[in-house]
Design a protein around this motif. Structure first.
Motif, PDB file in Angstrom:
ATOM      1  N   ALA A 158       0.824  -1.212   0.000  1.00 34.56           N
ATOM      2  CA  ALA A 158       0.000   0.000   0.000  1.00 34.56           C
ATOM      3  C   ALA A 158       0.857   1.261   0.000  1.00 34.56           C
ATOM      4  O   ALA A 158       0.482   2.277  -0.603  1.00 34.56           O
ATOM      5  N   ARG A 159       2.013   1.201   0.672  1.00 38.16           N
ATOM      6  CA  ARG A 159       2.926   2.364   0.696  1.00 38.16           C
ATOM      7  C   ARG A 159       3.672   2.530  -0.612  1.00 38.16           C
ATOM      8  O   ARG A 159       4.312   3.552  -0.838  1.00 38.16           O
ATOM      9  N   GLY A 160       3.639   1.503  -1.462  1.00 37.49           N
ATOM     10  CA  GLY A 160       4.391   1.557  -2.713  1.00 37.49           C
ATOM     11  C   GLY A 160       5.821   1.082  -2.573  1.00 37.49           C
ATOM     12  O   GLY A 160       6.617   1.254  -3.502  1.00 37.49           O
ATOM     13  N   ASP A 161       6.166   0.456  -1.438  1.00 40.59           N
ATOM     14  CA  ASP A 161       7.533  -0.033  -1.247  1.00 40.59           C
ATOM     15  C   ASP A 161       7.817  -1.259  -2.115  1.00 40.59           C
ATOM     16  O   ASP A 161       8.946  -1.461  -2.563  1.00 40.59           O
ATOM     17  N   VAL A 162       6.816  -2.100  -2.301  1.00 38.16           N
ATOM     18  CA  VAL A 162       6.937  -3.316  -3.113  1.00 38.16           C
ATOM     19  C   VAL A 162       5.623  -3.526  -3.852  1.00 38.16           C
ATOM     20  O   VAL A 162       4.584  -2.985  -3.468  1.00 38.16           O
ATOM     21  N   TYR A 163       5.687  -4.359  -4.879  1.00 41.47           N
ATOM     22  CA  TYR A 163       4.473  -4.795  -5.567  1.00 41.47           C
ATOM     23  C   TYR A 163       4.015  -6.146  -5.041  1.00 41.47           C
ATOM     24  O   TYR A 163       2.829  -6.467  -5.065  1.00 41.47           O
ATOM     25  N   GLN A 164       4.982  -6.944  -4.613  1.00 47.14           N
ATOM     26  CA  GLN A 164       4.719  -8.289  -4.133  1.00 47.14           C
ATOM     27  C   GLN A 164       5.876  -8.699  -3.230  1.00 47.14           C
ATOM     28  O   GLN A 164       7.030  -8.312  -3.479  1.00 47.14           O
ATOM     29  N   VAL A 165       5.590  -9.468  -2.192  1.00 42.80           N
ATOM     30  CA  VAL A 165       6.646  -9.956  -1.309  1.00 42.80           C
ATOM     31  C   VAL A 165       6.277 -11.354  -0.833  1.00 42.80           C
ATOM     32  O   VAL A 165       5.114 -11.641  -0.544  1.00 42.80           O
ATOM     33  N   ASN A 166       7.262 -12.233  -0.799  1.00 39.35           N
ATOM     34  CA  ASN A 166       7.042 -13.601  -0.361  1.00 39.35           C
ATOM     35  C   ASN A 166       7.265 -13.699   1.149  1.00 39.35           C
ATOM     36  O   ASN A 166       8.272 -13.196   1.661  1.00 39.35           O
ATOM     37  N   VAL A 167       6.346 -14.337   1.840  1.00 38.89           N
ATOM     38  CA  VAL A 167       6.438 -14.498   3.293  1.00 38.89           C
ATOM     39  C   VAL A 167       6.560 -15.984   3.605  1.00 38.89           C
ATOM     40  O   VAL A 167       5.717 -16.782   3.182  1.00 38.89           O
ATOM     41  N   VAL A 168       7.612 -16.356   4.329  1.00 34.14           N
ATOM     42  CA  VAL A 168       7.948 -17.759   4.573  1.00 34.14           C
ATOM     43  C   VAL A 168       7.982 -18.031   6.072  1.00 34.14           C
ATOM     44  O   VAL A 168       8.583 -17.271   6.835  1.00 34.14           O
ATOM     45  N   GLY A 169       7.348 -19.123   6.479  1.00 37.19           N
ATOM     46  CA  GLY A 169       7.400 -19.575   7.859  1.00 37.19           C
ATOM     47  C   GLY A 169       8.296 -20.790   8.017  1.00 37.19           C
ATOM     48  O   GLY A 169       8.681 -21.443   7.043  1.00 37.19           O
ATOM     49  N   HIS A 170       8.617 -21.109   9.263  1.00 40.61           N
ATOM     50  CA  HIS A 170       9.559 -22.179   9.570  1.00 40.61           C
ATOM     51  C   HIS A 170       9.030 -23.020  10.727  1.00 40.61           C
ATOM     52  O   HIS A 170       8.323 -22.513  11.615  1.00 40.61           O
ATOM     53  N   ALA A 171       9.346 -24.297  10.713  1.00 36.50           N
ATOM     54  CA  ALA A 171       9.028 -25.191  11.823  1.00 36.50           C
ATOM     55  C   ALA A 171      10.170 -26.178  11.979  1.00 36.50           C
ATOM     56  O   ALA A 171      10.896 -26.476  11.015  1.00 36.50           O
ATOM     57  N   GLU A 330      10.358 -11.768   8.815  1.00 38.80           N
ATOM     58  CA  GLU A 330      10.441 -13.186   9.164  1.00 38.80           C
ATOM     59  C   GLU A 330      11.254 -13.393  10.434  1.00 38.80           C
ATOM     60  O   GLU A 330      12.346 -12.845  10.582  1.00 38.80           O
ATOM     61  N   PRO A 331      10.765 -14.212  11.380  1.00 36.46           N
ATOM     62  CA  PRO A 331      11.414 -14.319  12.690  1.00 36.46           C
ATOM     63  C   PRO A 331      12.714 -15.109  12.685  1.00 36.46           C
ATOM     64  O   PRO A 331      13.535 -14.953  13.587  1.00 36.46           O
ATOM     65  N   VAL A 332      12.906 -15.993  11.701  1.00 36.13           N
ATOM     66  CA  VAL A 332      14.156 -16.756  11.594  1.00 36.13           C
ATOM     67  C   VAL A 332      14.606 -16.746  10.138  1.00 36.13           C
ATOM     68  O   VAL A 332      13.823 -16.453   9.227  1.00 36.13           O
ATOM     69  N   GLY A 333      15.868 -17.080   9.923  1.00 33.28           N
ATOM     70  CA  GLY A 333      16.389 -17.131   8.568  1.00 33.28           C
ATOM     71  C   GLY A 333      15.809 -18.288   7.767  1.00 33.28           C
ATOM     72  O   GLY A 333      15.226 -19.229   8.317  1.00 33.28           O
ATOM     73  N   LEU A 367      11.967 -27.318   8.346  1.00 37.98           N
ATOM     74  CA  LEU A 367      11.352 -27.084   7.046  1.00 37.98           C
ATOM     75  C   LEU A 367      10.732 -25.700   7.014  1.00 37.98           C
ATOM     76  O   LEU A 367      10.464 -25.084   8.049  1.00 37.98           O
ATOM     77  N   TRP A 368      10.505 -25.226   5.781  1.00 42.19           N
ATOM     78  CA  TRP A 368      10.010 -23.869   5.553  1.00 42.19           C
ATOM     79  C   TRP A 368       8.911 -23.930   4.495  1.00 42.19           C
ATOM     80  O   TRP A 368       8.953 -24.756   3.578  1.00 42.19           O
ATOM     81  N   ALA A 369       7.926 -23.021   4.607  1.00 45.65           N
ATOM     82  CA  ALA A 369       6.877 -22.924   3.594  1.00 45.65           C
ATOM     83  C   ALA A 369       6.244 -21.542   3.671  1.00 45.65           C
ATOM     84  O   ALA A 369       6.179 -20.935   4.747  1.00 45.65           O
ATOM     85  N   GLY A 370       5.788 -21.049   2.534  1.00 42.39           N
ATOM     86  CA  GLY A 370       5.170 -19.724   2.514  1.00 42.39           C
ATOM     87  C   GLY A 370       4.484 -19.472   1.196  1.00 42.39           C
ATOM     88  O   GLY A 370       4.084 -20.413   0.500  1.00 42.39           O
ATOM     89  N   GLY A 371       4.379 -18.200   0.850  1.00 40.62           N
ATOM     90  CA  GLY A 371       3.722 -17.844  -0.400  1.00 40.62           C
ATOM     91  C   GLY A 371       3.873 -16.369  -0.700  1.00 40.62           C
ATOM     92  O   GLY A 371       4.271 -15.572   0.156  1.00 40.62           O
ATOM     93  N   GLY A 372       3.549 -16.010  -1.932  1.00 40.29           N
ATOM     94  CA  GLY A 372       3.658 -14.621  -2.369  1.00 40.29           C
ATOM     95  C   GLY A 372       2.444 -13.807  -1.948  1.00 40.29           C
ATOM     96  O   GLY A 372       1.306 -14.263  -2.060  1.00 40.29           O
ATOM     97  N   ILE A 373       2.710 -12.588  -1.472  1.00 35.47           N
ATOM     98  CA  ILE A 373       1.652 -11.702  -0.981  1.00 35.47           C
ATOM     99  C   ILE A 373       1.494 -10.528  -1.937  1.00 35.47           C
ATOM    100  O   ILE A 373       2.483  -9.870  -2.293  1.00 35.47           O
ATOM    101  N   THR A 374       0.255 -10.284  -2.339  1.00 37.49           N
ATOM    102  CA  THR A 374      -0.095  -9.099  -3.111  1.00 37.49           C
ATOM    103  C   THR A 374      -1.139  -8.312  -2.312  1.00 37.49           C
ATOM    104  O   THR A 374      -1.603  -8.751  -1.252  1.00 37.49           O
ATOM    105  N   TRP A 375      -1.523  -7.163  -2.847  1.00 35.81           N
ATOM    106  CA  TRP A 375      -2.517  -6.344  -2.143  1.00 35.81           C
ATOM    107  C   TRP A 375      -3.823  -7.102  -1.940  1.00 35.81           C
ATOM    108  O   TRP A 375      -4.495  -6.946  -0.931  1.00 35.81           O
ATOM    109  N   SER A 376      -4.183  -7.975  -2.869  1.00 33.29           N
ATOM    110  CA  SER A 376      -5.453  -8.698  -2.778  1.00 33.29           C
ATOM    111  C   SER A 376      -5.356  -9.995  -1.974  1.00 33.29           C
ATOM    112  O   SER A 376      -6.330 -10.751  -1.907  1.00 33.29           O
TER     113      SER A 376
END
Length: 401
Positions: A158-171, A330-333, A367-376
């Motif tokens: 929304a700020r215009g910093d990115v168009y899309q960003v991937n967010v990944v979690g870890h377990a 992301e809380p861990v690498g 292991l790690w898993a996530g997905g790409g985030i857009t405005w929608s």
């Protein structure tokens, strides 16, 4: 649906390694000749150090446009590059420390043919006897915290910093016994194009990735970004094909990959060979495209890696801005995930993106898993998608064989 045959899931004699990407004709004939390992705390440019090491071992990596014409006694090399090392290659933020610090950030293992290398039946049987037990999984963030990160990503958009960003979690989960059979089970998941295990002293990585980060073959460079996921049902297929949100996200990454390849390509040679084709991985449909280019003369492995690492489908657009957001959220690498694993030989380069990947080190499997985030994006749906991607890995690791 196109089907990819797994590149390889075979055992090597040094008690450690399955090699993803090596020619199937080499089964039982490879012996490790030389090894290079680099960690994020080490000095130097990992891309150049890797190129220098492989070139010093007789592989033609100084000019990828000419790969395929060289003859060498070396069969090739297994190569791994972590997401943090990929970020270091382009002077981007590397993110939080890896939760599996025992795993190096760059590994290259050079092999030569040796007919005496086939493991004995006794050695194989001894491996099977080692009991594997996996404890309870512990997530690095709660579902609510994951959803909060999705909202932070949407705010950055929304700020215009990115168009899309991937967010990944870890377990991670504690284990006892030999992790290699469990990682082999993971590598055998259906739909894995990059299927194998790479191991060293005290660590091992298992990969079941369907996604090509970069391949060089027949005078062209290929990347095959994957974006868009639904359950592998008839309804899921229809939904993925009809989703304007998923198509927009996917095409954004295709454009990013076109730009990445254009930096190292002959002028006018970049093309999209396939766009938004659905392929199956385990019980999920995923949308894939194929982008290719002819390499410019003089492009070596280091420049190739700097152009494509870290992979656009697991970072976002613009890539550097997305990496800054990822490092903050992301809380861990990302450890062994979201990097590269594959094979570099005399006649080709083939590196998969280490999605659907686990690492074992220091008594825990990660292991790690996530997905790409857009405005929608919907936060709850994104959390569910990450869980769906991780579920087959958890099941495979639970079996241990």
């Amino acid at each position: 649906m196109s089907r990819f045959k797994p590149v390889v899931v075979e055992t090597l004699p040094n008690e450690s390694t399955l090699v993803t990407g090596r020619p199937s004709s080499c089964y039982g004939q490879l012996r490790e000749r030389s090894r290079f390992e680099w960690r994020i705390s080490d000095p130097g440019d990992p891309a150049q150090l890797l190129e220098d090491f492989l070139a010093g071992n007789g592989l033609a990596v100084r000019d990828v446009a000419g790969i395929g014409g060289a003859h060498t006694a070396r069969c090739g090399a297994s190569v791994f590059v972590s997401a943090a090392a990929g970020a270091r290659m382009i002077d981007a933020p590397v993110g939080r420390p890896s939760p599996a610090p025992g795993v190096p950030d760059v590994v290259a293992v050079v092999y030569a043919h040796d007919e005496a290398a086939r493991p004995s039946r006794e050695e194989q049987g001894e491996r099977r006897k080692r009991a594997w037990r996996l404890g309870a999984w512990r997530d690095s963030w709660t579902a609510g915290e994951h959803a909060g990160a999705v909202e932070l990503a949407r705010a950055a958009i929304a700020r215009g910093d990115v168009y899309q960003v991937n967010v990944v979690g870890h377990a991670s989960a504690p284990y006892t016994g030999d992790p290699l059979p469990a990682l082999r089970a993971l590598a055998g998941l259906p739909g894995a194009r990059y299927a194998g295990v790479l191991a060293g002293a005290g660590w091992a990585i298992g990969c079941a990735s369907p996604e090509t980060l970069v391949e060089v073959r027949g005078g062209r460079i290929f990347t095959r970004p994957i974006k868009g996921t639904r359950p592998a049902t008839a309804a899921g297929r229809r939904e993925l094909l009809a989703s304007a949100k998923e198509r927009a996200e996917h095409i954004m990454i295709v454009d990013l990959e076109r730009n990445d390849l254009a930096r190292i390509a002959r002028t006018g040679s970049v093309r999209v060979d396939e766009l938004y084709v659905l392929r199956r991985w385990c019980d999920l449909w995923q949308a894939e495209s194929v982008v290719s280019a002819a390499p410019a003369p003089g492009v070596g492995l280091a420049r190739l890696l700097r152009a494509v690492c870290p992979g656009g489908s697991v970072t976002g657009a613009p890539k550097l801005s997305a990496l800054r957001e990822i490092a903050a959220m992301e809380p861990v690498g990302r450890g062994a995930s979201m990097g590269a694993l594959g094979w570099i030989g005399p006649d080709h380069i083939d590196l998969g993106l280490t999605i659907r990947t686990a690492a074992a080190a220091d008594g825990r499997v990660h292991l790690w898993a996530g997905g790409g985030i857009t405005w929608s994006s919907d936060a709850e749906a994104e959390v569910a998608e990450a869980a769906a991607k991780a579920a087959p890995l958890r099941r495979a690791l639970a079996t241990g064989a």
